[in-house]
Design a protein around this motif. Structure first.
Motif, mmCIF file in Angstrom:
data_model
loop_
_atom_site.group_PDB
_atom_site.id
_atom_site.type_symbol
_atom_site.label_atom_id
_atom_site.label_comp_id
_atom_site.label_asym_id
_atom_site.label_seq_id
_atom_site.Cartn_x
_atom_site.Cartn_y
_atom_site.Cartn_z
ATOM 1 N N PHE A 167 0.793 -1.221 0.000
ATOM 2 C CA PHE A 167 0.000 0.000 0.000
ATOM 3 C C PHE A 167 0.834 1.285 0.000
ATOM 4 O O PHE A 167 0.364 2.320 -0.460
ATOM 5 N N PRO B 37 -4.179 4.935 -0.961
ATOM 6 C CA PRO B 37 -3.813 3.535 -0.781
ATOM 7 C C PRO B 37 -5.026 2.626 -0.707
ATOM 8 O O PRO B 37 -4.888 1.425 -0.622
ATOM 9 N N ARG C 53 -8.906 0.289 4.806
ATOM 10 C CA ARG C 53 -8.800 -0.957 4.045
ATOM 11 C C ARG C 53 -9.584 -2.061 4.731
ATOM 12 O O ARG C 53 -9.557 -2.185 5.955
#
Length: 328
Positions: free
Chosen positions: A105, A169, A301
């Motif tokens: 990332f 990311p 994420r």
């Protein structure tokens, strides 16, 4: 993360192993098991193949994973953590995953090395803290230390110019587009990529190597991964998920982990357990899409949260179902 008590029937005799192996070989076995624990298994040869698979996918990913495992293992030794958990790889694997994730990332910049080292240290603290917090409910830690540490780093990254690599990311949720047709390649790539995404890789051949490692660890583990991946692929296809995302394992890796955890480790063998596990795989697959949408707006994420939440939910619920027996 799997604790030593949870794995006593299948765990290696680590005390005998420690006494019989030279120091460097014993340390290598610990590090290799840190990679094997990505699939929740302690088998050394599973770990060897998982480590090989990560390096085959991208050698730099392997380096960061190994760095994280080394730092977490060293930290556990320095803090006097129980040697049994170190030998099983359960102290090193969160650091291993953290190194892999931060490289993927944030890229291979100097700050990523420092974050991997710091994150791997914090993972050991998080393992102990979460183990204590979850003990009253008899719930395993699983990959939650990794998810907490990496999740915090990625959300905070945009505030620091020497960390932020440019761009986000975290990908936005993948919206389904009507009329896009699946190909056979999408489906079989997705089947193997569901396994490779356990190590955050989208390469189908990485998943094939890992699947071999699971079968070496035990036929039950390999079959559980096969069923979990197949159910996730078929459900994603039936619901009309984007073919590209299915082909790269975005929707299926949590289902693979749920299948291994519920189907082989934490619940007793029975037909009802098998059916219960399949339902868990389906829940994790849908929950993956939901959490993708939830985390994206603030740069988060999904990682393996769907696996964690589903496993905790199904293990907690199992205590009230007479036909579902927990093994721990």
């Amino acid at each position: 993360m799997i604790t030593p008590d949870a794995l006593k029937p299948a765990a290696p005799d680590t005390e005998a192993e420690a006494a019989g192996l030279p120091g460097p070989v014993h340390l290598m076995a610990q590090l290799v098991r840190s990679f094997g624990q990505l699939s929740l298994l302690t088998n050394v040869w599973t770990g060897v193949l998982f480590m090989l698979a990560v390096f085959v996918g991208n050698w730099q990913t392997g380096v960061f994973g190994l760095l994280g495992a080394v730092v977490s293992t060293a930290t556990a030794y320095a803090l006097g953590v129980d040697r049994g958990t170190i030998d099983l790889g359960t102290q090193g694997f969160s650091g291993c995953l953290t190194g892999i994730a931060l490289y993927i990332f944030l890229g291979p910049q100097p700050s990523t090395y420092l974050l991997t080292i710091g994150g791997a240290v914090v993972c050991v603290l998080a393992v102990s803290a979460l183990t204590t917090l979850l003990a009253p409910w008899r719930l395993p830690v699983l990959t939650s230390p990794f998810c907490v540490v990496v999740g915090v780093v990625l959300v905070a990254a945009s505030a620091f110019t020497r960390i932020w690599p440019g761009g986000s990311p975290a990908a936005l949720p993948i919206a389904a587009t009507p009329g896009i047709e699946y190909t056979w390649t999408d489906l079989w790539h997705g089947f193997f990529a569901n396994v490779s995404q356990v190590g955050l890789s989208a390469h189908w051949y990485v998943g094939a190597i890992m699947l071999v490692g699971l079968f070496i660890g035990g036929i039950r583990y390999g079959l559980a991964a096969v069923v979990g991946s197949a159910v996730a692929v078929l459900l994603s296809w039936a619901l009309g998920a984007p073919p590209g995302a299915v082909a790269t394992g975005v929707y299926g890796y949590n289902g693979v982990l749920v299948a291994i955890a519920l189907g082989t480790l934490f619940l007793a063998r029975a037909v009802t357990t098998a059916l219960y596990t399949v339902v868990g795989v389906a829940v994790a697959t849908v929950l993956t899409a939901a959490l993708n949408a939830y985390f994206a707006p603030f740069g988060g994420r999904t990682l393996s949260w769907p696996f964690i939440v589903t496993t905790w939910l199904f293990l907690a619920a199992a205590t009230t179902f007479p036909r579902i027996r927990r093994t721990t």
